[in-house]
Structure formats: C-alpha cells, structure tokens
Design a protein around this motif. Structure first.
Motif, short mmCIF file in Angstrom:
data_model
loop_
_atom_site.label_atom_id
_atom_site.label_comp_id
_atom_site.label_asym_id
_atom_site.label_seq_id
_atom_site.Cartn_x
_atom_site.Cartn_y
_atom_site.Cartn_z
N ASP A 149 -96.23 77.54 18.70
CA ASP A 149 -95.38 76.24 18.16
C ASP A 149 -95.15 75.48 19.50
O ASP A 149 -94.39 76.17 20.47
CB ASP A 149 -94.23 76.94 17.39
CG ASP A 149 -93.16 75.85 16.78
OD1 ASP A 149 -92.78 75.15 17.73
OD2 ASP A 149 -93.01 75.83 15.76
N LEU A 150 -95.01 74.32 19.26
CA LEU A 150 -94.81 73.48 20.53
C LEU A 150 -93.36 73.56 21.13
O LEU A 150 -93.15 73.42 22.37
CB LEU A 150 -95.12 71.95 20.12
CG LEU A 150 -96.56 71.89 19.90
CD1 LEU A 150 -96.56 70.35 19.18
CD2 LEU A 150 -97.38 71.76 21.52
N PRO A 360 -97.74 68.12 15.88
CA PRO A 360 -98.09 69.20 15.09
C PRO A 360 -97.22 70.50 15.04
O PRO A 360 -96.43 70.78 16.12
CB PRO A 360 -99.53 69.73 15.46
CG PRO A 360 -99.46 69.34 17.03
CD PRO A 360 -98.58 68.12 16.93
N VAL A 361 -97.15 71.42 14.38
CA VAL A 361 -96.34 72.82 14.32
C VAL A 361 -96.97 73.40 15.37
O VAL A 361 -96.08 74.18 16.29
CB VAL A 361 -96.33 73.41 12.90
CG1 VAL A 361 -95.68 74.69 12.90
CG2 VAL A 361 -95.85 72.50 11.79
N THR A 362 -98.22 73.76 15.39
CA THR A 362 -98.60 74.73 16.48
C THR A 362 -99.88 74.06 17.04
O THR A 362 -100.48 72.76 16.37
CB THR A 362 -99.27 75.83 15.94
OG1 THR A 362 -100.32 75.96 14.82
CG2 THR A 362 -98.27 76.71 15.46
N ILE A 363 -100.27 74.42 18.14
CA ILE A 363 -101.43 73.83 18.77
C ILE A 363 -102.68 74.80 18.84
O ILE A 363 -102.14 75.92 18.77
CB ILE A 363 -101.40 73.04 20.09
CG1 ILE A 363 -101.04 74.16 21.23
CG2 ILE A 363 -100.45 72.08 20.14
CD1 ILE A 363 -100.89 73.66 22.80
N PRO A 364 -103.95 74.64 19.12
CA PRO A 364 -104.85 75.66 19.03
C PRO A 364 -104.82 76.58 20.18
O PRO A 364 -104.28 75.99 21.28
CB PRO A 364 -106.19 74.67 18.88
CG PRO A 364 -106.01 73.48 18.42
CD PRO A 364 -104.66 73.25 18.72
N ASP A 365 -105.34 77.69 19.93
CA ASP A 365 -105.13 78.66 21.35
C ASP A 365 -105.84 78.24 22.29
O ASP A 365 -105.33 78.10 23.54
CB ASP A 365 -105.65 80.23 20.76
CG ASP A 365 -105.54 81.09 21.84
OD1 ASP A 365 -104.16 81.27 22.14
OD2 ASP A 365 -106.64 81.81 22.33
#
Length: 506
Positions: A149-150, A360-365
C-alpha cells in the motif's frame, strides 16, 4: 522522475510507466567473451507493438556481478526506433527512465516518436528496462498487499508524528527483501545501471551516446557522464536532484518537503479561481488562494482522527489524502481530480467517498522491490531510530503538507548489506556537453536540488530554468523556450553560452 502516478510515489524521480510482460525479439544478445568481444543484439518486432510499428526489441545479457563477468547473467529488455532519416543520422539517443524502477522500453513506446520529431530524425531512439523490472529479469521481495500500500510503503507517520508503525513495517520489509530478493536484488543499484548502459552502448556499436534522462534518470545520466565522459556526446538532464554522494536518495526524499511547498501555491491559485465553478463543474475550494492551504491541512487532520471509507472499503486517511496531493502536484491536469476528492471528503455523513483517487491502492511487488533495492543499495542510511523520530518531528512543523514523511524511516535503516559501490561524486571533470532543464516549482525534484547538480558539474553544464510547475520539463508543458533550447542542442550541438531563464507561457 509519460509520468505514471505510482512510479513517482516512493521517491518520485520518474515519470515512466513500467512495462509488464513486454515482448522482445526472437533471440538474446550473447555475453562478452573472455577476450572482450562486445555483445551483439538480435533485433526483432516487439511482441507488444502493433504490426505496423517501427519499434524493435531485443534482449541484452549482462553480468549479474561485473566483478565476475563470466558468472551468472541477467536479461535486459532493450528497444529502439531507428532513424527515419538515415542520411541525417548522427548516432543513438538514449532515453534514461526515472523511478527508480522506470521502464525505458515503455518510455520509448510512449514518447519515442515525439523525440524523433523533435530531433529531426537525427538519432535512433533507444532505451532499456533496468534489471529487475519490465521485460528484464524480474526482482521480488515477496511483500504482502498491505506492505505494498503506497501510504505504508512510504513512511507516513501516524497522527501526531508517531513512527512506531513505520519502524515495524520498515524492518518487516527489509527482512522480506533479504529473505526473498536474492543476488538479483542485491545487484540493483544506480552504479550497475550505469554499467548496464555502457554494455548497451557496446552492443549498439556506438562510439558515443547522446541521452535524455528525466528525474531519477538524471542521476544515472550524471553518473554515466562522470564514469564514461569520453563516451558521452550530447547529454540532457531533465528534472534534477541533488547529487550529494553522502545522501543521494535519502537527500532526494527529504527534499520533497520543499518541493511540495514550492508547488502548492499553483494548486491554491487554481482551486480559488472562480472559473472552477463554471460550466456546471463545482470544483472551487475557497474564495482566495490563501485559504486553500489551511483548508487542506484541516481536512487532513480531521481524516487522521476520523478516516472515511471508499466504496470498496479501503480508507481515506489523512496520509492518503496527503499522498493524493503529492501526486496531483506533478501535473496541472490532476488538479481537478484532487479538488473532487477534497470536496467529497469534506461532505458530512457516513456515505462512502465517491471521488476517485489519483493513486493505486497497492503497487506490484516487482516495482516495490526495485525501488527499495536502489534506495538501500546506493547509500548507507542512518540506523538510529531516535534520529528519525527527531527529524520527523522537526519536518512536520516546517513542512506540514508532507507531515514528516520525506525524512521518515525506510527499510534501508534495517538493510542487511552495505552498498557494494561508493556513491559517485559528480565533478566538473569532463567535456562541456551537459544541458540541464528544470522547472522552478517541481514537487519531486525541487529547483534547490537542481542548483546543487548544476554547481557540481561546473562549466560542464548549462541550466535552462523554466518558470513552470510540475515534474518534467522537456516536451512536457509546451514551453517553447525550454523545448527549443534542448532540441537545438540535440540537433546542432549548440549549447547556451550561459544559463538561461524561460518565462512562463500560455
């Protein structure tokens, strides 16, 4: 740091979109032989490109560890658009993506033709995906959704400036990267990206490269120019950070507090303009620009105490609002979306917040791993948690818009490995072939930091200062003065005799 929001969110030194699953040509470049034969490239049609596209792709193999050139190799996705005027061609123009972790392949796919037009077909437009991201061999830390999560990946303190949760999360992320990242993650650094670029130059068969680096890419470009000055032709650095070798990424992050303060007045003027309420769109936040800042700070503080929910259930906290602000400051075109979010969050009631976010809610790993890897592998970070707490407390008072986040504790405080290479000191040694361009009100790489880069280069560089806000200057906002200075340099080699100031336009 073509700007894609999430790419600038951890350090904001980029603007490139990250390519995922990009296809490459049918064969790979071979590693250099022990006798030193340069690698070759087998170009083919890019799998992700339309059938009529002129863009080509290939794979370049580079050593995982340049101290062991015949050891394990990693694959780098590379791309080019060949000059449409071969009779006028004078070389290759390298696009150095931002980030850390930006995709050069995506940069060329997105703005390669625009660069070709601006440089009158005098160059092949070329780039690569740095190791770890895009079509290159991918890195991973195996982080949870919550840690990606950013507003968690970046060290936003708790209400009142408490860093307890930041400390726990930073340690957890560092442990995960040590456990899952392996040799590839440990090899991801600015110095190795520079080595990979030099390997790419050899594979292209070019005696020298010209370049356009943006955001974090300006640092990579500066380091390349310092290490391989004889291999540089016409060198453009757009949106520059302070190259202080004792701090680099740590300093860039801290400078974002100043960047937000420099840029916020542009948004305040926009948000107080009566025109915001014309045409059926109600986006005016206040009667005067001076009222916008306290309004924003009060709303963020209220959301610290009483978060609101979006329709999907995730929370709009004070820090999440601050994160949206930071992203909106990159581009005037995002001001409307930020105003909508502020207005929606200001309405009383328990109904979900309907306005969309800018982040975005999260970014890719993979993206998270590369960004963290570069930050932590480039320079030593302080280990004293008390020092972070003190810096956060001071920064929150000086720069309340960013609430202490830019000086917060990162996973680098718990990083297991020391940097393999010392950060490069940028100096005036080398040819006078660098042209810098910089907006006066850049929220990510503030003007004050760019002046430090200009000072470090001395007479090697000239600086074009543009009276504009936002991140990225060349071919970005339509400032004819700035664009003309850069395009003239790239096409004729003519560089201003002294630093240049470009007035606001439009």
């Amino acid at each position: 740091m073509t700007l894609q929001p999430r790419k600038a969110l951890l350090l904001t030194l980029s603007a490139a979109a990250v390519a995922t699953g990009l296809g490459v040509g049918p064969a790979s470049a071979g590693a250099a032989t022990p006798q030193g034969r340069p690698p070759t490239l087998d170009w083919g049609h890019c799998a992700d490109a339309p059938a009529d596209s002129s863009r080509e792709c290939a794979t370049l193999r580079v050593p995982l560890d340049y101290g062991k050139p015949d050891g394990r190799q990693v694959d780098l996705a590379v791309t080019r658009i060949r000059s449409d005027r071969p009779e006028a061609r004078r070389g290759a123009l390298l696009v150095i993506a931002g980030g850390p972790g930006g995709s050069g392949v995506a940069e060329v796919a997105g703005r390669g033709k625009k660069l070709m037009e601006a440089t009158q077909g005098m160059y092949d437009i070329v780039s690569l995906d740095p190791r770890g991201v895009g079509g290159s061999t991918k890195a991973s830390c195996g982080l949870s959704d919550d840690d990606r999560d950013l507003t968690h990946l970046r060290p936003w303190p708790g209400p009142g400036g408490d860093i307890t949760e930041n400390v726990a999360r930073a340690k957890r992320i560092a442990d995960a990267c040590a456990r899952n990242g392996g040799e590839l993650l440990r090899s991801i650094s600015s110095t190795n990206e520079v080595r990979d670029i030099e390997r790419f130059r050899q594979a292209l068969g070019e005696e020298k490269l010209s370049a356009v680096g943006r955001s974090y890419g300006t640092y990579v470009g500066a380091v390349y120019a310092q290490k391989y000055p004889e291999r540089t032709d016409r060198w453009v650095l757009d949106s520059n950070g302070d190259p202080d070798p004792s701090r680099v990424e740590r300093g860039w992050s801290a400078n974002m507090s100043v960047g937000a303060d420099d840029r916020f007045p542009d948004f305040a003027r926009w948000a107080a303009d009566p025109a915001r309420d014309s045409g059926g769109k109600k986006q005016r936040l206040a009667r005067t620009p001076e009222e916008v800042r306290p309004l924003f700070l009060a709303l963020a503080a209220k959301l610290d105490r009483e978060p609101r929910k979006f329709a999907d259930g995730h929370l709009l906290t004070g820090d999440r609002l601050r994160q949206n602000l930071q992203q909106a400051l990159y581009d005037d075109k995002s001001f409307g979306a930020l105003a909508d979010l502020i207005l929606a969050a200001s309405r009383d009631g328990a109904a979900p917040v309907e306005a969309p976010e800018l982040i975005p809610v999260t970014i890719p790993d993979t993206e998270a791993a590369v960004m963290i890897g570069v930050l932590c592998n480039d320079v030593r970070w302080p280990k004293s948690l008390a020092s972070y707490a003190r810096e956060v407390a001071v920064d929150r008072v000086r720069h309340p818009l960013t609430a202490g986040m830019p000086v917060g504790v990162m996973p680098c405080a718990f990083w297991k490995d020391a940097p393999a290479d010392k950060p490069t000191r940028i100096t005036s040694d080398g040819p006078s072939n660098v042209l810098m361009i910089q907006n006066l009100r850049d929220p990510a790489t503030p003007y004050s930091g760019a002046l430090k880069m200009r000072e470090a280069f001395g007479d090697r560089a000239r600086l074009v200062s543009v009276d504009s806000g936002g991140h990225g200057a060349y071919l970005k906002w339509g400032n004819a003065c700035g664009d003309r200075a850069v395009s003239t340099f790239l096409t004729t080699g003519e560089r201003p005799g002294r630093d240049v100031f470009c007035k606001a336009e439009g």
